[in-house]
Design a protein around this motif. Sequence first.
Motif, PDB file in Angstrom:
ATOM      1  N   GLU A 176      12.810 133.373  79.054  1.00 40.40           N
ATOM      2  CA  GLU A 176      11.683 132.755  78.423  1.00 40.40           C
ATOM      3  C   GLU A 176      10.894 134.435  78.735  1.00 40.40           C
ATOM      4  O   GLU A 176      10.168 134.612  78.097  1.00 40.40           O
ATOM      5  N   ILE A 177      11.937 135.319  79.621  1.00 36.04           N
ATOM      6  CA  ILE A 177      10.578 137.332  79.760  1.00 36.04           C
ATOM      7  C   ILE A 177      10.997 137.549  78.295  1.00 36.04           C
ATOM      8  O   ILE A 177      10.123 138.268  77.707  1.00 36.04           O
ATOM      9  N   ILE A 178      11.762 137.178  77.463  1.00 40.94           N
ATOM     10  CA  ILE A 178      12.584 137.950  76.342  1.00 40.94           C
ATOM     11  C   ILE A 178      11.405 136.963  75.663  1.00 40.94           C
ATOM     12  O   ILE A 178      10.845 138.180  74.546  1.00 40.94           O
ATOM     13  N   ASP A 179      11.088 135.993  75.558  1.00 43.42           N
ATOM     14  CA  ASP A 179      10.228 135.785  74.383  1.00 43.42           C
ATOM     15  C   ASP A 179       8.831 136.280  74.478  1.00 43.42           C
ATOM     16  O   ASP A 179       7.936 136.665  73.628  1.00 43.42           O
ATOM     17  N   GLU A 180       8.822 135.823  75.932  1.00 46.77           N
ATOM     18  CA  GLU A 180       6.990 136.568  75.964  1.00 46.77           C
ATOM     19  C   GLU A 180       6.749 138.121  75.674  1.00 46.77           C
ATOM     20  O   GLU A 180       6.251 138.643  75.379  1.00 46.77           O
ATOM     21  N   LYS A 181       8.220 138.851  75.718  1.00 46.38           N
ATOM     22  CA  LYS A 181       8.504 140.595  75.622  1.00 46.38           C
ATOM     23  C   LYS A 181       7.813 140.208  74.253  1.00 46.38           C
ATOM     24  O   LYS A 181       7.343 140.891  73.887  1.00 46.38           O
TER      25      LYS A 181
END
Length: 784
Positions: A719-724
């Motif tokens: 999820e953090i990678i997608d947000e980044k």
Amino acid sequence: LAVDQSQSGTKSLMEISIDLLENSSSSFHTRIAILIFLCTWLANCPLAVQAFLSIANSISCLISQICAQSVADDREVLIQSLCSFAFGLCLVFNNNQMTTYSTESLERIINKRIGIDFFQEKLESLSKSDYYAKALQKPQLKLSKSNDMILDYEFARLYKVLEGSITRTLTTRTNDGQAQPSDQSAAILAQYTDLIQQQNQQIHSYQQQERQFFEERDSYQKKILELEQSLQEIRNQYTSLQSSSEQRLDDGLKTLCEQQQAELEYSRNMIAYQQQQYYYLTQSIENGVQQLNLNNTDNEHAVLNAKIIELQEKLNAFDERCIVQNDEIARLQLENNILQEKNTNEKRKVSVLESLEGQIQEIIDEKTNLNNDYQKLNTAYQQNLKEQNDLLVLCSTYEDQLKTCRHLIQSGGLTLISQICAQSVADDREVLIQSLCSFAFGLCLVFNNNQMTTYSTESLERIINKRIGIDFFQEKLELLSKSDYYAKALQKPQLKLSKSNDMILDYEFARLYKVLEGSITRALTTRTNDGQAQPSDQSAAILAQYTDLIQQQNQQIHIYQQQERQFLEERDSYQKKILELEQSLQEIRNQYTSLQSSSSSSKQNPDDGLKTLCEQQQAELEYSRNMIAYQQQQYYYLTQSIENGVQQLNLNSTDNEHVVLNAKIIELQEKLNAFDERCVAQNDEIARLQLENNILQEKNTNEKRKVSVLESLEGQMQEIIDEKTNLNNDYQKLNTAYQQNLKEQNDLLVLCSTYEDQLKTCRHLIQSGGLTVPNFLIEMDNTE
């Protein structure tokens, strides 16, 4: 053009060309090539026309071709049209040095021997042919076979420019048959002006294409670099996953083989031990039977037999107990090995997933930094938008002020003369303005159509002579070519500015000045003694200047065309390479996904050698277990037979038999003691294994709990990678908009600087004219 005429029997290249044209055996392609060669040579070259007319049979050859009997063959019609075009070039570019074939003589020949309408019909037939249409559609020559070569693009453009001049030369005759040179020159100048404008538009289009190609090349190179990096990363991940997967498979298989090997060794030892016990039992029975004393009493024999039976039963019970304990120990060992393997696998998973914690923190830090950069860029972008709006308002204000100044200058009667005759100053910019004013005045002189009687060409020349002075005017005009701004502009065809104040002159204006400055000078100096200009010489000079400019632009267009071909080849190469990289990337990704799914499944595909070894060990282990069960059954049958035989023994044995039975009892007692110690040891081993298995079970549960927790972190990491990624895309879009905004702001700064310079010029002009300077110009000086 010609060879040494003193050598007898030698011919010039033009004479050879005419001989080939007259030769009836010459092929169609040869005649077409000769006519295109002659027309290209005659165009814009009066000396070539003079040499052509000096050849005795040149005009008669063209007339015979033009007046040949009409045929339906398109090729012959094309040859007649090219001959008419060559004849028309001799008419337009005739310098009248050959009195036999002067312009008037050629016109009379057309009128009497050919006919003007017929001549024009043949001349126009070229523009209606398919060869001409195809040539104009293909600037770049591409032929599938040599016979397709009829007309080329450059010759079609030459015909398109000069065909109208030939037609106008024939139609713009006066009533007495005399041509109007000024109208003819004006028509040619108009044709040249249109051609130059077309070339300028084409050059501008090529420049835009060049910038677009540079941007495309940068984007292609960037995309190729990204694909290569992605391909290298996925290859590294694939190699790492493949090695780790193979290592896990090998470790699990080796562990299983080692467990089976240990159990197999235990089974072999158990078989050997049972065989030894069986041998001791049978040997003891043989020795005991041989030494039995049948003279014992009935009571002693019964007691001894009962004791032996009791001991044998205990021995059998201990034997069965040992077998059960052995099976339990084997089961516990196998369970222990399985738990150890599971615990090892769970620890490996925990180790791998724990590394994600550090990666998650790194990604969070990168996301935070990217978010900070995005906020800073957004702040700068908003500030830049505000500044751009301020510049737009400023530019609008400057435009209104310039309109006011122009109206004031026009109403005050100020002219270029006052600017040119202004007091000399040391400022290079003021000198540049005076030179530009002189250039503008000179253009009015050169391109005057004399429709304004007040400011005709003669009137402007008198103004220069009386109010400015020819020498002073030429001095001011030449100052521009001596300035640094002019030299820098000629050195930079592509505009590149480090700051807005560097925008003074550009390359296109410098070339325009270079072409027309000589025409202005010649227009002033080529006056007759009575003050009348020589229009033919002036027109010839302008035509020469235009011809040079057209040739320069043709060379520049040719360079751009070569660059365009090179860029197209590079683009095809880049697209092909990108396609190959994308295919390679997709293949390695598919392989990585397949390997990842196979490594995550519960069943692995082991190595064939280890798998074969494990199968062999399993088969041997099954055989050993069956052998142990068989020996236990034989041992049981033997002890049962001993019990039955002992009950049936004759109690009347001798004293020796009593001794033998006592020895047998002692032996059985020793075996019972050994079995007892062995059972105690096995109980201890079972207790130890159970405790160890419980500990391993608890550890395995804890490791699974950790894996479950860390797997949830893996989802959070995605999820953090997608947000980044989304934030990075927003940052790139904002950065693109910001860079575009900066470019527009720089353009506005350049425009504001230009407006400021124009306002300063207006202020200087208003002051020099004795008019009242507007307040906004005074405020501008105070602000500075």
